[in-house]
Design a protein around this motif. Structure first.
Motif, PDB file in Angstrom:
ATOM      1  N   ASN A 115       0.829  -1.214   0.000  1.00 39.84           N
ATOM      2  CA  ASN A 115       0.000   0.000   0.000  1.00 39.84           C
ATOM      3  C   ASN A 115       0.860   1.260   0.000  1.00 39.84           C
ATOM      4  OD1 ASN A 115      -2.375   1.524   0.034  1.00 39.84           O
ATOM      5  ND2 ASN A 115      -2.399   1.633   2.277  1.00 39.84           N
ATOM      6  N   PRO A 116       1.698   1.436  -1.014  1.00 43.44           N
ATOM      7  CA  PRO A 116       2.608   2.589  -1.048  1.00 43.44           C
ATOM      8  C   PRO A 116       1.864   3.902  -1.279  1.00 43.44           C
ATOM      9  CG  PRO A 116       2.673   1.448  -3.131  1.00 43.44           C
ATOM     10  CD  PRO A 116       1.825   0.598  -2.220  1.00 43.44           C
ATOM     11  N   LYS A 117       2.552   4.998  -1.010  1.00 44.91           N
ATOM     12  CA  LYS A 117       1.990   6.334  -1.215  1.00 44.91           C
ATOM     13  C   LYS A 117       2.608   6.964  -2.459  1.00 44.91           C
ATOM     14  CE  LYS A 117       1.276   7.358   3.727  1.00 44.91           C
ATOM     15  NZ  LYS A 117       1.711   6.062   4.259  1.00 44.91           N
ATOM     16  N   VAL A 118       1.975   8.026  -2.942  1.00 38.33           N
ATOM     17  CA  VAL A 118       2.533   8.817  -4.032  1.00 38.33           C
ATOM     18  C   VAL A 118       2.707  10.242  -3.533  1.00 38.33           C
ATOM     19  CG1 VAL A 118       1.512   7.407  -5.849  1.00 38.33           C
ATOM     20  CG2 VAL A 118       0.249   9.386  -4.970  1.00 38.33           C
ATOM     21  N   LEU A 119       3.552  10.999  -4.215  1.00 39.22           N
ATOM     22  CA  LEU A 119       3.756  12.392  -3.850  1.00 39.22           C
ATOM     23  C   LEU A 119       2.592  13.250  -4.363  1.00 39.22           C
ATOM     24  CD1 LEU A 119       7.556  12.805  -4.675  1.00 39.22           C
ATOM     25  CD2 LEU A 119       6.523  12.428  -2.429  1.00 39.22           C
ATOM     26  N   LYS A 120       2.162  14.173  -3.544  1.00 38.28           N
ATOM     27  CA  LYS A 120       1.123  15.136  -3.895  1.00 38.28           C
ATOM     28  C   LYS A 120      -0.108  14.482  -4.535  1.00 38.28           C
ATOM     29  CE  LYS A 120       3.969  19.267  -4.199  1.00 38.28           C
ATOM     30  NZ  LYS A 120       4.272  20.515  -4.939  1.00 38.28           N
ATOM     31  N   PRO A 121      -0.743  13.548  -3.842  1.00 34.22           N
ATOM     32  CA  PRO A 121      -1.909  12.873  -4.425  1.00 34.22           C
ATOM     33  C   PRO A 121      -3.055  13.830  -4.736  1.00 34.22           C
ATOM     34  CG  PRO A 121      -1.764  12.449  -2.066  1.00 34.22           C
ATOM     35  CD  PRO A 121      -0.478  13.112  -2.450  1.00 34.22           C
ATOM     36  N   GLU A 122      -3.089  14.962  -4.021  1.00 37.20           N
ATOM     37  CA  GLU A 122      -4.175  15.916  -4.237  1.00 37.20           C
ATOM     38  C   GLU A 122      -4.129  16.562  -5.622  1.00 37.20           C
ATOM     39  OE1 GLU A 122      -0.660  18.247  -2.876  1.00 37.20           O
ATOM     40  OE2 GLU A 122      -1.584  16.358  -2.263  1.00 37.20           O
TER      41      GLU A 122
END
Length: 249
Positions: free
Chosen positions: A199-206
């Protein structure tokens, strides 16, 4: 052979569409893609927990792609962090995110910036006029104007290496195994498995760009901290010359 290299080599010839639960690109954007093989969708997983900040990726990229001095296609931004009276260092590897809905593409007045069918975003510097609209449009501070060519420049996942069945230079040289590259359309690729399991994250998902560079172990406080933040280390001309001399020794 390390896991990333073995998985990449084995997966080049076969892919299954729809393996990763990732949103597709807008229909108009997907139709406009050219070059590459649509059977693949290349992406990268960065395990921040394994990054030691050695900058081998940065130097390898400079040498592989002839990046001019004081410019970077990829770099490990380093931050001094103080918590509970203790000071430490936080590493954040950065590069072009090769977004599904890349904001750098529609602002290009000449079509120099485009996305291949395999998702890699590239720049045709024979068409680029150096207007820097794409540089301003990128929310990840991943583009720059090459002061030698006077055209837009950025990470291309070392597309020339990928097309030859090789890994990007930064992945090949990562001593900690923090960068994993592969086919997101292949359910058995390491990148697909890591996305499902970690469940990795991404930069600036918004921003809604749907990046295809994913981060494992990313501290939420750094999820948006990519706006040209100065690093504690930058390769100098002397560093580049030293590596070049070793390469030809």
């Amino acid at each position: 052979m390390d896991r990333s290299r073995r998985n990449f080599v084995l997966g080049v010839g076969a892919a299954t569409v729809g393996a990763a639960t990732l949103a597709p690109a807008p229909a108009e954007a997907a139709e406009a893609r050219k070059g590459g093989d649509a059977a693949h969708r290349w992406g990268m997983v960065v395990d921040v927990r394994k990054c030691v900040g050695c900058q081998a990726c940065t130097v390898a990229c400079i040498m592989e792609n002839d990046v001019p001095e004081n410019s970077f296609r990829t770099i490990v931004s380093t931050y001094e962090v103080t918590e509970q009276g203790k000071t430490g260092t936080y590493m954040l590897p950065r590069l072009c995110n090769h977004c599904e809905d890349a904001p750098c593409i529609p602002v290009c007045p000449t079509g120099a910036t485009f996305q291949r069918k395999d998702g890699i975003v590239v720049v045709d510097n024979t068409v680029c006029v150096g207007c820097a609209y794409c540089v301003q449009a990128c929310p990840y501070d991943a583009r720059f104007i090459n002061h030698e060519t006077q055209t837009a420049d950025k990470c291309t996942f070392c597309v020339h290496r990928v097309d030859a069945g090789l890994l990007p230079a930064c992945v090949e040289t990562c001593v900690g195994g923090a960068r994993i590259f592969g086919d997101l359309n292949d359910p058995d690729s390491t990148v697909s498995k890591l996305i499902r399991e970690e469940n990795p994250k991404v930069l600036k998902p918004e921003q809604g760009t749907q990046p295809r560079v994913f981060y494992i172990g990313l501290d939420p406080k750094f999820q948006g901290k990519v706006d040209g933040t100065p690093t504690l280390w930058r390769p100098s001309a002397h560093t580049e010359r030293s590596h070049a001399e070793k390469e030809h020794a």
